[in-house]
Write an enzyme that holds these catalytic residues in place. Structure first.
Site, PDB file in Angstrom:
ATOM      1  N   ARG A  93      -7.096   5.745  -5.940  1.00  0.00           N
ATOM      2  CA  ARG A  93      -6.813   7.161  -6.142  1.00  0.00           C
ATOM      3  C   ARG A  93      -7.087   7.570  -7.593  1.00  0.00           C
ATOM      4  NH1 ARG A  93      -0.800   7.417  -3.929  1.00  0.00           N
ATOM      5  NH2 ARG A  93      -1.023   9.659  -4.346  1.00  0.00           N
TER       6      ARG A  93
ATOM      7  N   ILE B  26       0.878  -1.164   0.000  1.00  0.00           N
ATOM      8  CA  ILE B  26       0.000   0.000   0.000  1.00  0.00           C
ATOM      9  C   ILE B  26       0.917   1.217   0.000  1.00  0.00           C
ATOM     10  CG2 ILE B  26      -1.976  -1.115   1.082  1.00  0.00           C
ATOM     11  CD1 ILE B  26      -1.205   0.030   3.737  1.00  0.00           C
ATOM     12  N   ASP B  27       0.412   2.322  -0.516  1.00  0.00           N
ATOM     13  CA  ASP B  27       1.243   3.507  -0.678  1.00  0.00           C
ATOM     14  C   ASP B  27       1.755   4.033   0.659  1.00  0.00           C
ATOM     15  OD1 ASP B  27       0.706   3.412  -3.407  1.00  0.00           O
ATOM     16  OD2 ASP B  27      -1.041   4.718  -3.222  1.00  0.00           O
ATOM     17  N   LYS B  28       2.854   4.763   0.594  1.00  0.00           N
ATOM     18  CA  LYS B  28       3.466   5.358   1.786  1.00  0.00           C
ATOM     19  C   LYS B  28       2.434   6.120   2.621  1.00  0.00           C
ATOM     20  CE  LYS B  28       6.542   9.121   3.144  1.00  0.00           C
ATOM     21  NZ  LYS B  28       7.365  10.253   2.664  1.00  0.00           N
TER      22      LYS B  28
END
Length: 304
Positions: free
Chosen positions: A238, A137-139
């Site tokens: 997103r 998962i993204d930062k």
């Protein structure tokens, strides 16, 4: 050493070699490809070229990815929220702001560094940089991530992701008021031609992407939604929410340039994770409460 070969098609001619390879495999960055060109790992018709070489129809491209340098990724005593752990798998609630695994120039402070300290074993399928990491998962996305502690478990979890039998539900706050309660976004995602660091909905060199969403709560100019992934493309939620006109609050890549609220990164949280245990076959589901910044954001929206 991995070896790849391609023959340039009529549609691909006159594209720079460093750009073409990022299209052929979106896991490779243009910087990485340019380095491979310098190292002569990439050859055209058996000859060395420069990164700005524009390919011709019929060109034979050969890439031999060099063996990675031996790197020493250190275990670090970084506090992490381990929701579940046994001999085969672990489930971690990753905080916003933490990178999942080391990358060139960024070898400390990641979830992997923390896992190496807190867990006895991690699978080795992804090598020294990403031990145990099955998905990312993204930062600046918080929430649940599954970790494999041995290669057998890793292979099982990856197969479940491919077969779309895992359950991954996210909660997000988006700009705008979504007028319907439920929806499905079925739109392929690939690299943005104008900005290779971004993903976008495109028919060219893309992969299928499906997101199901449900409205949880509506506010004045904002909506609290639940998104369930059917596929797992880079930045999928997103990109999809921006595509239908409702970008995530706080999203630095795909949202409005002006910040509306004091939140670091996108208001997106991996709230539910479900999978079949690789060893026991048990169906397992885990839930993680919203992080404080998203709780505070919802409070502000409810009291405006």
């Amino acid at each position: 050493m991995e070896r790849f070969e391609w023959k340039v098609t009529k549609e691909q001619k006159q594209i720079r070699i460093d750009k073409l390879l990022t299209v052929l495999n979106d896991e490779w960055s243009r910087t990485q490809i340019q380095q491979w060109v310098k190292d002569e790992a990439i050859m055209i018709n058996g000859k060395r070229v420069k990164s700005n070489y524009k390919v011709e129809e019929g060109d034979q491209i050969t890439l031999q990815i060099p063996e990675p340098e031996a790197l020493e990724i250190e275990a670090e005593n970084i506090p992490i929220d381990i929701v579940y752990e046994d001999r085969d798998v672990a489930v971690v609630n990753k905080p916003r702001g933490m990178v999942v695994h080391p990358a060139p120039g960024h070898y400390s402070g990641t979830l992997v560094n923390a896992l190496m300290y807190h867990c006895n074993d991690l699978s080795g399928i992804n090598g020294v940089i990403r031990p145990g990491i099955v998905h990312r998962i993204d930062k600046d996305t918080s929430g649940l991530i599954m970790v494999a502690k041995n290669d057998q478990a890793h292979e099982s979890l990856v197969e479940q992701l491919k077969a779309k039998t895992t359950r991954r539900i996210y909660k997000a706050v988006v700009h705008g008021v979504i007028p319907h309660q439920h929806g499905t976004i079925d739109a392929p995602i690939g690299r943005d031609k104008k900005d290779r660091q971004n993903m976008t909905v495109t028919e060219e060199n893309s992969r299928d992407a499906v997101t199901h969403f449900t409205v949880l709560e509506s506010f004045d100019n904002y909506t609290y939604v639940q998104c369930e992934l059917e596929t797992g493309r880079t930045h999928q939620i997103r990109v999809h929410m921006k595509y239908i006109g409702y970008p995530l609050v706080g999203d630095p890549k795909y949202g409005p340039k002006r910040k509306s609220f004091d939140i670091e990164g996108q208001a997106l949280h991996a709230a539910v994770l479900g999978f079949t245990h690789p060893k026991t076959g048990e169906e397992m589901t885990f839930e993680a409460d919203l992080p404080k910044d998203m709780v505070d954001l919802l409070h502000v929206l409810r009291t405006k």
